[in-house]
Enzyme design. Sequence first.
Site, short mmCIF file in Angstrom:
data_model
loop_
_atom_site.label_atom_id
_atom_site.label_comp_id
_atom_site.label_asym_id
_atom_site.label_seq_id
_atom_site.Cartn_x
_atom_site.Cartn_y
_atom_site.Cartn_z
CG ASP A 30 29.00 19.56 -14.64
OD1 ASP A 30 27.75 19.69 -14.70
OD2 ASP A 30 29.55 18.70 -13.95
CE LYS A 89 38.26 19.26 -5.12
NZ LYS A 89 37.59 19.25 -6.43
O1 ACK Z 1 28.54 20.14 -0.13
P1 ACK Z 1 29.82 20.00 0.58
O2 ACK Z 1 29.93 20.30 2.00
O3 ACK Z 1 30.96 20.83 -0.21
O4 ACK Z 1 30.43 18.56 0.24
C1 ACK Z 1 31.31 18.57 -0.83
C2 ACK Z 1 32.53 17.71 -0.54
O5 ACK Z 1 33.60 18.58 -0.26
C3 ACK Z 1 32.93 16.81 -1.70
O6 ACK Z 1 33.23 17.57 -2.83
C4 ACK Z 1 33.15 19.89 -0.15
N1 ACK Z 1 34.18 20.77 -0.72
C5 ACK Z 1 34.79 20.64 -1.89
N2 ACK Z 1 35.67 21.65 -2.06
C6 ACK Z 1 35.59 22.43 -0.96
C7 ACK Z 1 36.25 23.63 -0.53
N3 ACK Z 1 37.16 24.22 -1.30
N4 ACK Z 1 35.91 24.13 0.64
C8 ACK Z 1 34.97 23.52 1.43
N5 ACK Z 1 34.33 22.41 1.08
C9 ACK Z 1 34.64 21.86 -0.09
C10 ACK Z 1 31.85 19.99 -0.90
#
Ligand code: ACK
Length: 885
Positions: free
Chosen positions: A658, A565
Site C-alpha cells: 500500500d 495511536k
Molecule cells: O496528514 P496528517 O496530519 O498525518 O493526518 C494523519 C493523522 O495522523 C491520522 O493518521 C497523522 N499522523 C500519523 N502518524 C503520525 C506521526 N508519526 N507523526 C505525525 N503525524 C502522524 C497523519
Amino acid sequence: MDEHNRPIHTFQVCHVMEPNQNNWLRSNWIFRQAAQKVYVELRFTLRDCNSIPWVSGTCKETFNLFYYETDESHGVKFKPSQYTKIDTIAADESFTQMDLGDRILKLNTEVREVGPISRKGLYLAFQDIGACIALVSVRVYYKKCPFTLRNLASFPDTVPRVDSSSLVEVRGACVEHAEERDTPKLYCGADGDWLVPLGKCVCSVGYEEMDGACFACRPGFYKAFTGNIKCSKCPPHSFSYGEGAAVCHCEKAFYRAERDPPTMACTRPPSPPRNVVFNLNDTCLQLEWSPPSDMGGRRDLTYNVLCKRCGPEPDQCQLCGEELRFVPRPQGLTNTTVTVMDFSAHANYTFEIESLNGVSKMINYPRPVAAITVSTDQGGEYTYTLTSDPLNPEPNSIALSWLEPEQISLLVVDYEVKYYEKEHEELSYSSTRTKAPSVIITGLKPSTCYVFSLRTRTSAGHSAYSPKYEYETTDDSEYLIPPSLYQRQNPVSPLFFSALPYPGVKTYVDPDTYEDPTQAVHEFAKEIDPTRIRIERVIGAGEFGEVCSGRLRTLGKREIAVAIKTLKGGYVERQRRDFLREASIMGQFDDPNIIRLEGVVTRSRPVMIVVEYMENGSLDSFLRKHDGHFTVIQLVGMLRGIASGVRYLSDMGYVHRDLAARNILVNSNLVCKVSDFGLSRVLEDDPEAAYTTTGGKIPIRWTAPEAISYRKFSSASDAWSYGIVMWEVMSYGERPYWEMSNQDVILSIEEGYRLPAPMGCPVVLHQLMLHCWQKERSQRPKFTDVVSFLDKLIRNPSSLLAESPGEVVDYHMFISIGDWLDSIKMSQYKSSFVAAGFSTLDSVAQMSIEDVRRIGVVLIGHQRRIVSSIQTLRLQLLHENGFHV
Ligand code: ACK
C-alpha cells in the site's frame, strides 16, 4: 516605439503628480463564444516612480483589472460599480529615466484567468490610480482541446472544465467505414490537452487502416474481418474485381467447402489414386495405393473403395454383395490401404478406388477413380519385426534390421522399407530397397517421429507390409555449433556480485505465524510504562481510535516528541490483535526511512502504539498544502528517501502492498518515512481500497496489474506503486488518473496508457516512472537501482534540467547489464557482454543475432532467449523515448 523601434499604438496615462487619480479604460463587448474560463494577457510598460522627481506620495506602480459579464453590449454606458476586480497588476520590469534615454521600453506581460463565466459576453476595464502606464496590447482567449482523430475515432473541439482537476470525458465517433471495438474516449484536460485515450474503432470488413482512415481494399485484395488488419491478397485461385471486397470469389473449377474460411485458397477435387497394388494370401486381400498426384490443394483427402465382381467379359460386372468385408471400412478411408476378407476363391474382382476431398461434392462429372482387377489365387505370408540399432550412427539417421523370413518357398528378390513422417500420415512417403535384411536411412529431420514398415518382394510379387515401427529422431539443435567455441567465455568478473543481497540482512517475520499474537508484540516491541507518556493533543483519527501527539520520557530522561495511536475502548480481541500487528511489524525495522516504533502499551488501558513524531504529517496533504514550493532537487530528495526505505523493506523480504503518498510521513527536515504497516489490514483500512472481482480490497490506482488481477504482490508490485508515489510527489499531490473511474484506470493501463509527466517534471524522472510501470514485472527496476539512480541525479542536477525528451541522461545507463541478464536467467554471459564492450542496455538494444553469437553465446536456445529479450528492450526504449500523450 516598441523594442524593435517600430511605432505602436498604446493607451497611456501618466498623472503621477496629482493625487486621487481614478481613470478608467473599458474594452468593447467581448463575445464569450464557448469559453467557460477566459485568459487575459496584458502587455504594458510601467514607469518606476523613483525615476520621477517630486512625485512620492502621488505616483503609483500598479493598476487594476476588472470585468463585467453581460448578455449584450451596453454601448457607451459604463458604471464602474458593476465591475468585479480580477487583480491588481504590477510590473515585473519598470523603466527608469535612463532606460528612456536609451529609448528602450521594457514590456511586461501578465496573464490572468477569469471564470467561470456564463453570460453571452463580457467587458474588461482598467483602473488607473496614478501610475505612469502604457497599455500596449490585450489578448483575450480561452483554451480548448482541438478536434482530433485518435484510434480511428474523431473527437470534436472541446472546452475544458473550469475546475483544473476535473476532466471532460468525450466520446469519439468512428471515422467512415470503421466500427467501435471498445467505446473510444478521450479526456480533455484543463490546459487544452487530450489525455488518456481509451477504446478504439477498427476498420470494417473490406476496409483497411491507413494514416488514420479506413480505405477500401484494392481489387485483388480482401478483408474478411473487422479489425485493424491489412487487406490481404486474394488466396490462390480466387479473385476480387471490385474495391472493398470482404471475400474473394473462386476461379472457375475451384471451390470452397462450406466450412472453409475466406482466408483459405480455393481448391478442387483430387486426381485419382495411383499405383494400386494388392497382396493376397489365404484369407485376406490387401489393396494398397499411392496418394493422388494432385491433392486439389487440400488435406482432407479420403478414399472410397467400390468392388465389382466380373465374369470373363468386362461388361459382365456386378456390384459385390454384402459378403465381402472391408477392414477398416470401404468408405471414408484415410490410409492408402484396405484389407478385404471373405472373398470367394477363384473369382475376379475389380476394385475401383476413388479419391475425395472437401470439395468433391461440388462437381457432378465422373469421379476420378483408379481400378485394379484381382484373381483370388494364393499368395505367401511373411511377417517381419523391425528393430532399430540403439547405437544410431548420427542424430538424423536410423539403422534398421530384421530377421529374414524362415519358411519361405519363394526366392526373396529384395526388401522395400517404406517410411514417412507420422504427423503427415502416409500422404507422402519415401522408400528404399535393399537386398540385405538391414538398412541405414539418412537425411531424416530432427525431433520428428517417423513410421517405418517393410515388405518383401518375391518372384510372386510383394508380401504384405510388416507391422509399423515408430522412431523419433533427436533434437540436434544444441549441437549445431562445434563445442570448441565454448572456450570463448570469459571467467565471471567480480563486477557483477554487487547485485547480490547485502550480507547479514535480517528477514522479516510475519507476526501471524505466531500462535499467540501478544508474544509477537513482545518479541519485537518494547513495553512502555504509561507514566512516561504525556498526551498533548489529538492530531487525527485512525481506524482503531485517535492519533495524538505528545511527549515520551526516554530512559535517559530526555523528552522526545511522539505520535501515539490509541485503541479505543470496547474493542474485541480481533481488533486488539490487528491493532498490535502493526507494532509487531514496525518493531522489526530499523531504518532512517521507516517510521520508528518507540514501543507499545499493552498492560494497561488504553492500549497504545508510540512512534516517532513526524511534524509535517502525511506526504500527500503536505505537498498539496505547499504546491509548487520545492525545488526539483528537494522533491528528488524526498523520493530518494522513500525508495531507500522501501529498499530496506524489500531486502528484509517485506512487501508493503500500500505504498502511496498518504502512507508516507514527513518530518520537519523534509525526511520522508514509510509508514502504515499491517498487510491485509492496511488495505482494509485504506479509504482508497476498492473491492476487486477476485474479492480483495485494493487501492486500484496505486497497484500493479498482476496484483489487481490475481493478487500477485511482490517487491515488483511495490515498485509499480512507488512509480505512482513518484508521480504524486512530482505533481504535488495530484490524484493519480484524476477523476477517472477505477474501471477506466484498469482498462487504460491494460491498453498501455501510462500517466504523463506532471508539469515541470524532468524527463528522466518520468522515464523512471514508466520503468516502474512495465507490464512485465521482472522488467521493473529493483529498489537498490532506483536509489542509486536518484543518488546520481542528485549528484548531477544538470540531468534534471530537461523537461522534455532530447539530450537527457538515459535512465538505462544506471540499470546494469547484469540485472538484465539475471532477469532472463542468462547471468552466465555477463562477462561476455562486458568484455565485448556491451556495457549499457542501450548498446545491447542495438545488437544483432550475429553480435550475440560473436560474443560467445553458442547454444541456439540461449541465443534465441537473448535476442527475444533484446527485441523487447528495443520496444521499451522506443516506448520510453517516444510515448507521450
Ligand atoms: O496528514 P496528517 O496530519 O498525518 O493526518 C494523519 C493523522 O495522523 C491520522 O493518521 C497523522 N499522523 C500519523 N502518524 C503520525 C506521526 N508519526 N507523526 C505525525 N503525524 C502522524 C497523519
